[in-house]
Design a protein around this motif. Structure first.
Motif, PDB file in Angstrom:
ATOM      1  N   PRO A   1      21.954 -63.147 -16.806  1.00  0.00           N
ATOM      2  CA  PRO A   1      23.088 -62.341 -16.508  1.00  0.00           C
ATOM      3  C   PRO A   1      23.357 -62.586 -15.245  1.00  0.00           C
ATOM      4  O   PRO A   1      24.972 -62.223 -15.558  1.00  0.00           O
ATOM      5  N   VAL A   2      23.052 -64.143 -14.930  1.00  0.00           N
ATOM      6  CA  VAL A   2      24.263 -64.883 -14.174  1.00  0.00           C
ATOM      7  C   VAL A   2      24.664 -66.036 -14.829  1.00  0.00           C
ATOM      8  O   VAL A   2      26.528 -66.372 -13.887  1.00  0.00           O
ATOM      9  N   GLY A   3      23.861 -66.338 -15.276  1.00  0.00           N
ATOM     10  CA  GLY A   3      24.912 -68.039 -15.906  1.00  0.00           C
ATOM     11  C   GLY A   3      26.037 -67.160 -17.032  1.00  0.00           C
ATOM     12  O   GLY A   3      27.004 -67.950 -17.374  1.00  0.00           O
ATOM     13  N   SER A   4      25.828 -66.210 -17.358  1.00  0.00           N
ATOM     14  CA  SER A   4      27.602 -65.568 -17.986  1.00  0.00           C
ATOM     15  C   SER A   4      29.033 -65.687 -17.287  1.00  0.00           C
ATOM     16  O   SER A   4      29.504 -66.113 -17.677  1.00  0.00           O
ATOM     17  N   LEU A   5      28.762 -65.670 -16.303  1.00  0.00           N
ATOM     18  CA  LEU A   5      29.749 -66.044 -15.306  1.00  0.00           C
ATOM     19  C   LEU A   5      29.998 -66.824 -15.152  1.00  0.00           C
ATOM     20  O   LEU A   5      31.211 -67.197 -15.274  1.00  0.00           O
ATOM     21  N   LEU A   6      29.131 -67.989 -15.730  1.00  0.00           N
ATOM     22  CA  LEU A   6      29.859 -69.247 -16.102  1.00  0.00           C
ATOM     23  C   LEU A   6      30.607 -69.754 -16.942  1.00  0.00           C
ATOM     24  O   LEU A   6      31.973 -70.468 -16.332  1.00  0.00           O
ATOM     25  N   TRP A   7      29.422 -69.470 -17.849  1.00  0.00           N
ATOM     26  CA  TRP A   7      30.313 -69.111 -19.663  1.00  0.00           C
ATOM     27  C   TRP A   7      31.567 -68.924 -19.002  1.00  0.00           C
ATOM     28  O   TRP A   7      32.782 -69.784 -19.816  1.00  0.00           O
ATOM     29  N   THR A   8      32.097 -67.055 -19.106  1.00  0.00           N
ATOM     30  CA  THR A   8      33.640 -67.117 -18.509  1.00  0.00           C
ATOM     31  C   THR A   8      34.088 -68.035 -18.174  1.00  0.00           C
ATOM     32  O   THR A   8      35.384 -67.843 -18.320  1.00  0.00           O
ATOM     33  N   VAL A   9      33.922 -68.324 -16.591  1.00  0.00           N
ATOM     34  CA  VAL A   9      35.377 -68.697 -15.963  1.00  0.00           C
ATOM     35  C   VAL A   9      35.234 -70.200 -16.750  1.00  0.00           C
ATOM     36  O   VAL A   9      36.856 -69.887 -16.463  1.00  0.00           O
ATOM     37  N   ARG A  10      34.594 -70.672 -17.706  1.00  0.00           N
ATOM     38  CA  ARG A  10      35.116 -71.885 -17.645  1.00  0.00           C
ATOM     39  C   ARG A  10      36.200 -71.447 -19.163  1.00  0.00           C
ATOM     40  O   ARG A  10      37.260 -72.405 -19.244  1.00  0.00           O
ATOM     41  N   LEU A  11      36.047 -70.541 -20.028  1.00  0.00           N
ATOM     42  CA  LEU A  11      37.161 -69.806 -20.548  1.00  0.00           C
ATOM     43  C   LEU A  11      37.533 -69.419 -20.134  1.00  0.00           C
ATOM     44  O   LEU A  11      39.535 -69.771 -20.441  1.00  0.00           O
ATOM     45  N   LEU A  12      37.861 -68.868 -18.177  1.00  0.00           N
ATOM     46  CA  LEU A  12      39.057 -67.664 -18.380  1.00  0.00           C
ATOM     47  C   LEU A  12      39.821 -69.107 -17.501  1.00  0.00           C
ATOM     48  O   LEU A  12      41.105 -68.602 -17.383  1.00  0.00           O
ATOM     49  N   THR A  13      39.548 -70.421 -17.260  1.00  0.00           N
ATOM     50  CA  THR A  13      40.567 -71.124 -16.271  1.00  0.00           C
ATOM     51  C   THR A  13      40.828 -72.203 -17.437  1.00  0.00           C
ATOM     52  O   THR A  13      41.383 -73.597 -17.066  1.00  0.00           O
ATOM     53  N   SER A  14      40.545 -71.717 -18.425  1.00  0.00           N
ATOM     54  CA  SER A  14      40.886 -72.864 -19.818  1.00  0.00           C
ATOM     55  C   SER A  14      42.292 -72.726 -20.082  1.00  0.00           C
ATOM     56  O   SER A  14      42.974 -70.779 -20.173  1.00  0.00           O
ATOM     57  N   VAL A  15      42.708 -72.480 -21.978  1.00  0.00           N
ATOM     58  CA  VAL A  15      44.091 -72.193 -22.014  1.00  0.00           C
ATOM     59  C   VAL A  15      44.255 -70.899 -21.943  1.00  0.00           C
ATOM     60  O   VAL A  15      44.520 -70.312 -22.462  1.00  0.00           O
ATOM     61  N   PRO A  16      43.117 -69.994 -23.004  1.00  0.00           N
ATOM     62  CA  PRO A  16      43.176 -68.588 -23.224  1.00  0.00           C
ATOM     63  C   PRO A  16      43.668 -68.060 -22.021  1.00  0.00           C
ATOM     64  O   PRO A  16      44.045 -67.252 -21.708  1.00  0.00           O
ATOM     65  N   GLY A  17      42.842 -68.007 -20.887  1.00  0.00           N
ATOM     66  CA  GLY A  17      42.569 -67.620 -19.563  1.00  0.00           C
ATOM     67  C   GLY A  17      44.193 -67.456 -18.750  1.00  0.00           C
ATOM     68  O   GLY A  17      44.588 -67.166 -18.566  1.00  0.00           O
ATOM     69  N   LEU A  18      44.742 -69.403 -18.778  1.00  0.00           N
ATOM     70  CA  LEU A  18      46.316 -69.583 -18.642  1.00  0.00           C
ATOM     71  C   LEU A  18      46.736 -68.976 -19.122  1.00  0.00           C
ATOM     72  O   LEU A  18      47.944 -68.490 -18.104  1.00  0.00           O
TER      73      LEU A  18
END
Lengths: 265, 304, 317
Positions: free
Chosen positions: C102-119
């Motif tokens: 439940p908390v770790g999913s934030l870390l998982w998502t933030v890595r995707l959001l700060t990578s190519v797709p999120g940018l």
């Protein structure tokens, strides 16, 4: 006279009675109704235009003028009723569209395109050859000097002139102009008057909406008044009880007398 | 009388020529040039990395034959690069037209939305075809020049590398290049397949344009869904995804992934016809939906 | 300023384009999580099965006694090799398991959001929200209410940032819900660690990610204000992104450039899913990452200064 138009046809003093072209039904609307969701915009509108006549469409904001013009041009489909253009009922066929010219709403063309290229794109869309008509039309609306400038640099008045040019491009038999004088300078107003008169003299029927009551008064043979989506009066100014000698202020009073304050119930 | 005056006849060719001319915009040509250059750069990079070992991947060594180069260009245009290019073309054309409200002006000159839509799709496909040919010829010229500058031998493989056969150790030097060329028939088939895929891309982007009526919206919703669902190819849902159908139809060789095409790693299916039919059906549905969207009165109103 | 930011954020959150982009990201992120959990779980199961089978692998009746003896002699070596693979798969499994926490999913998502797709999404939002104001002509009435263009752009950048943070929370919640309700049962993975460790890692990752998103929003908004046309802004943004990714591995320099510093700051370094395949800092550096971020901050500062200078000499609308 309410709800039905008066078919007496009298030409304006500018054109003179002798300039009246032969009558021919170019456009007729019968019981046209249109609404958006639960909101009714047009309710049982009747009207007809004959070749060579100039008809003014009057009404307050939200009266349904633009919607009626969109229905006539085939851009909107009426919920009920019938629209006939050049004797044929809509939906629009290419042979009808080729005889129709219209400038509706605020003109919004590609900003990176030039005026000339934009008109070329429109002609290409219809598959019609240029044959020098773009240059002639640009000259008529006074845009020859700015024809190769990007539209992003055009003023509001210049964009309005381009919209009028787009309506004239097909040398239409029915010309529809929605508030053509918006943003135009005095010279532009005179240009619109001249063009409308020339088109009518050529035999085209012209339907023009405007909030410039004095313009309508000066150029139109007949007026149709819309209020809350209904035709509340139609006919010549004379037949509707307006004295052309009484001046603009009196015309305004006369107008409000017919359309009321326009507030919807 | 006005009604009896003789009017110039409509010319469909004039309209088509105009549609092609309308593609002449800076973003379209910039994106097309970027796609061509990227395709070239990927092939050259792979050549140079192979040259340093004295052997080449057959998918790259084959590019010294024109049909193979054309086939590789078709692969690029039917995968990620082609998807992005299509998005840019439709966004700057139809998307901008709808965003600015010019669509209603066009409809006053041609009210048959199906005809307008067909012309726009046709022009986008013509650009794609031209792009594939230009990219193919440039790939062929570039690899032919590289073959003279850095003459290396291709790594020998079992026939039908496109089917995913495992490479074997290099035997004796094999000359001359190439070993794994496509025939002209295969090249034409790949280009035709790429055009079908492009039709799907164009239809999806046009549908996005009709729904969101904005340039960025067209890009996002035109390209996005295919990118978003790309990971699902690695799950058992793969046979039901367009990504897989595209890979099947084009017979994308796994060895050339991220080199001659940028797409998923779906294992090839021996029945490309199924993929082709599914793609054609998807393209038809998307094209019809786009037509319905463009025909609606909603499309005539510009958004804020 | 506060009011400007709030109004702009509300607009982005409610606009069909903002909603569409957000939906695309949430779904894409969810699918990536799904695939990475499936792959990681499958790999771990397979390598364990291979290890379990290893002692029996020499028992084939076709083996001669000599062959069997040779085979048994190789078993320890093969076991070492398989254990190495198992360690790698387990590490990937721990990473994928964050999406089931439940908390770790934030870390998982933030890595995707700060990578190519999120940018890419941030560039699109800025192209619409900033460059679109000029292309639609709506900048004129706005400037008549707020004449300080710098302030207006800062408010837009803050709104884009706020939008991305809301997106992060929503997407992480969707991923966590999937992981908890389905992923944990269908794809058993090793534990991502003790709660304290997960909390600390997530807090650091989210802080770093938020900083990256703020920088990215500032750059995207500046690009939109410079180019003033949505499509040009998008294409320029994509070009810049390609440059950032490609230069991240430049030997000796990559770790100090935006791509390398970003990758180390947020903690890229393993393949998290299909979307995030190719952005891994491969230029090792012993310098602290907070120091290596300074050149990027200086570049963003210069960009805004240049924009401010440029805007003084050209028409504002």
């Amino acid at each position: 006279m309410i709800g039905r138009e008066h078919h007496t046809h009298a030409c304006s003093h500018e054109l003179g009675a002798n300039a009246c072209p032969p009558k021919m039904s170019v456009l007729s609307c019968h019981e046209v109704t249109k609404g958006f969701r639960k909101h009714s915009v047009l309710e049982g509108v009747h009207l007809s235009l004959e070749a060579g006549e100039i008809v003014g469409l009057l009404g307050l904001n939200g009266a349904g003028k633009t919607t009626l013009m969109r229905v006539i041009t085939g851009l909107s489909t009426p919920d009920s009723g019938e629209v006939r253009l050049f004797g044929e009922a809509l939906p629009m066929r290419p042979r009808q569209l080729d005889r129709l010219g219209a400038a509706l709403d605020a003109p919004a063309f590609h900003r990176w395109s030039t005026g000339r290229a934009m008109l070329r794109t429109l002609l290409d869309t219809a598959g019609l050859p240029d044959g020098g008509r773009i240059a002639r039309t640009l000259e008529r609306v006074g845009l020859t000097g700015a024809a190769d400038r990007r539209l992003g640099t055009y003023s509001q008045g210049m964009r309005q002139r381009l919209a009028i040019a787009s309506a004239l491009l097909k040398q239409p038999d029915l010309l529809i102009l929605d508030e053509p004088t918006n943003g135009l300078d005095p010279e532009g107003l005179r240009m619109v008057r001249r063009i409308v008169a020339e088109e009518a003299a050529r035999g085209a029927a012209v339907l023009v909406s405007s909030h410039q009551l004095d313009e309508i008064q000066r150029i139109c043979h007949r007026v149709i008044m819309l209020a809350q989506g209904r035709v509340v009066a139609a006919g010549t100014l004379d037949a509707l009880g307006y004295d052309p000698e009484s001046g603009p202020a009196a015309f305004e009073d006369w107008f409000f007398g017919l359309v009321g304050n326009g507030a919807r119930p | 009388m006005a009604g009896t005056r003789r009017r110039p006849a409509r010319g469909e060719w004039t309209a088509w020529a105009g549609e092609l001319r309308a593609l002449w915009t800076a973003p379209v040509w910039g994106a097309a040039a970027a796609v061509v250059l990227l395709a070239l750069a990927l092939a050259v990079r792979l050549w140079m990395s192979g040259a340093s070992y004295g052997v080449l991947d057959p998918s790259v060594s084959a590019l010294t034959s024109l049909p193979s180069a054309l086939r590789a260009a078709a692969w690029q245009f039917a995968t990620l690069l082609g998807l992005v290019l299509t998005g840019v073309v439709v966004a700057t054309g139809l998307g901008q037209t709808l965003e600015g409200g010019t669509w209603s002006a066009l409809r006053l000159f041609e009210n048959r939305v199906g005809v307008l839509w067909a012309r726009k799709a046709g022009a986008a496909l013509a650009l794609s075809l031209a792009g594939q040919i230009v990219t193919g010829v440039l790939l062929w010229l570039a690899t032919s020049a590289l073959a003279r500058l850095w003459p290396v031998r291709p790594r020998a493989v079992a026939p039908g590398f496109a089917g995913g056969a495992a490479p074997t150790p290099p035997p004796l030097p094999v000359d001359p290049l190439p070993v794994e060329s496509a025939t002209w028939g295969q090249a034409a088939g790949a280009i035709a397949a790429a055009l079908l895929v492009q039709l799907l891309f164009v239809s999806l982007a046009a549908l996005a344009a009709a729904l969101l009526r904005s340039v960025i919206g067209t890009l996002a919703l035109g390209i996005g869904p295919l990118l978003v669902t790309a990971p699902l190819v690695l799950l058992p849902a793969a046979p039901f995804l367009p990504h897989r159908w595209i890979a099947d139809l084009l017979n994308l060789p796994p060895e050339a992934q991220y080199q001659l095409y940028l797409w998923n790693q779906a294992p090839p299916d021996p029945a490309p016809l199924t993929g082709g039919l599914a793609l054609a059906a998807a393209a038809a549905v998307a094209a019809t939906a786009a037509w319905a969207g463009l025909r609606s009165e909603r499309s005539l109103r510009p958004v804020d | 300023m506060n009011r400007l930011v709030r109004a702009e954020t509300r607009r982005l959150l409610r606009h069909p384009l903002g909603l569409t982009l957000a939906a695309l990201f949430v779904l894409g992120s969810l699918y990536c999580a799904w695939v990475s959990q499936s792959m990681a779980s499958y790999n771990i199961t397979q390598v364990q099965a291979n290890l379990d089978f290893l002692p029996e692998s020499c028992d084939s009746p076709r083996n001669t006694p000599e062959q069997k003896a040779g085979c048994l002699a190789e078993v320890p070596l093969q076991a070492v090799g398989l254990e190495r693979i198992q360690d790698r798969f387990t590490a990937e499994g721990v990473r994928a398991a964050q999406a089931q926490h439940p908390v770790g999913s934030l870390l998982w998502t933030v890595r995707l959001l700060t990578s190519v797709p999120g940018l890419v999404l941030l560039v699109m939002v800025a192209a619409f929200s900033v460059a679109g104001e000029w292309s639609r002509g709506s900048i004129v009435p706005i400037l008549l209410y707020e004449s300080r263009l710098g302030r207006l752009l800062a408010a837009k950048a803050l709104a884009v940032w706020a939008w991305s943070l809301v997106l992060l929370c929503v997407s992480a919640a969707a991923t966590a819900a999937f992981g908890l309700l389905y992923g944990r049962g269908a794809y058993p993975l090793p534990s991502p660690g003790a709660l304290g460790t997960v909390l600390a890692d997530t807090a650091l990752g989210v802080l770093a990610g938020a900083a990256v998103l703020a920088g990215a929003a500032a750059v995207a908004v500046a690009l939109g204000a410079l180019l003033r046309q949505p499509m040009r802004t998008f294409l320029a943004g994509m070009l810049l992104l390609v440059l950032v990714v490609r230069t991240s591995a430049a030997p000796g320099l990559g770790a100090w450039l935006p791509g390398g510093a970003l990758a180390d700051l947020v903690g890229f370094g393993a393949v998290d899913g299909v979307w995030d395949h190719f952005w891994i800092s491969t230029d090792p550096s012993t310098a602290p990452v907070l120091l290596r971020v300074l050149p990027t901050l200086a570049l963003i500062g210069l960009l805004w200064l240049g924009l401010d200078r440029f805007n003084r000499t050209r028409d504002r609308a």
